[in-house]
Write an enzyme that holds these catalytic residues in place. Structure first.
Site, PDB file in Angstrom:
ATOM      1  CG  ASN A  88      -1.802  -1.322   0.854  1.00  0.00           C
ATOM      2  OD1 ASN A  88      -2.646  -0.865   0.584  1.00  0.00           O
ATOM      3  ND2 ASN A  88      -1.788  -2.147   1.504  1.00  0.00           N
ATOM      4  CG  HIS A  89       0.487   5.847   0.604  1.00  0.00           C
ATOM      5  ND1 HIS A  89       1.191   6.940   1.604  1.00  0.00           N
ATOM      6  CD2 HIS A  89       0.327   6.442  -0.573  1.00  0.00           C
ATOM      7  CE1 HIS A  89       1.625   8.012   0.815  1.00  0.00           C
ATOM      8  NE2 HIS A  89       1.132   7.965  -0.646  1.00  0.00           N
TER       9      HIS A  89
END
Length: 115
Positions: A88-89
């Site tokens: 994810n980010h």
């Protein structure tokens, strides 16, 4: 780990990747879009390369393992190339490249996750 990345961004004048993302991360964990307790693993490694399975963990947690692995491989082989999936980010990319600099190496950090 995520807090360090957020603080790094704020300290360098990158508010889009700083502490204001903490709410987004918390909301993603609460909505079960991100697994807040997942532990990424080195899925496979060969020579100077490796693949990390992030297991849908926070991107900072995944990238921390990726950079540790890349630095270890670089010390052993002269270069370390690591790809991560199911992540994810991961915050400000410069944070991760700076880890290589701190180890006396050159680091490049890329992502294709949503902003």
């Amino acid at each position: 780990q995520a807090a360090d990345v957020l603080a790094y961004a704020d300290s360098r004048g990158i508010p889009s990747h700083g502490a204001n993302r903490a709410d987004t991360y918390a909301n993603e964990i609460e909505a079960k879009l991100v697994d807040g307790v997942a532990s990424p693993v080195v899925e496979r490694s060969s020579g100077c390369t490796a693949v990390i399975d992030g297991r849908n963990a926070l991107g900072a947690v995944v990238c921390n393992l990726a950079m540790e692995t890349a630095l270890r491989l670089a010390k052993e082989h002269g270069v370390g190339v690591v790809a991560a999936r199911n992540s994810n980010h991961f915050g400000a990319a410069g944070y991760w490249a700076n880890q290589a600099l701190s180890a006396g190496m050159i680091g490049l950090s890329f992502t294709n996750t949503a902003p």
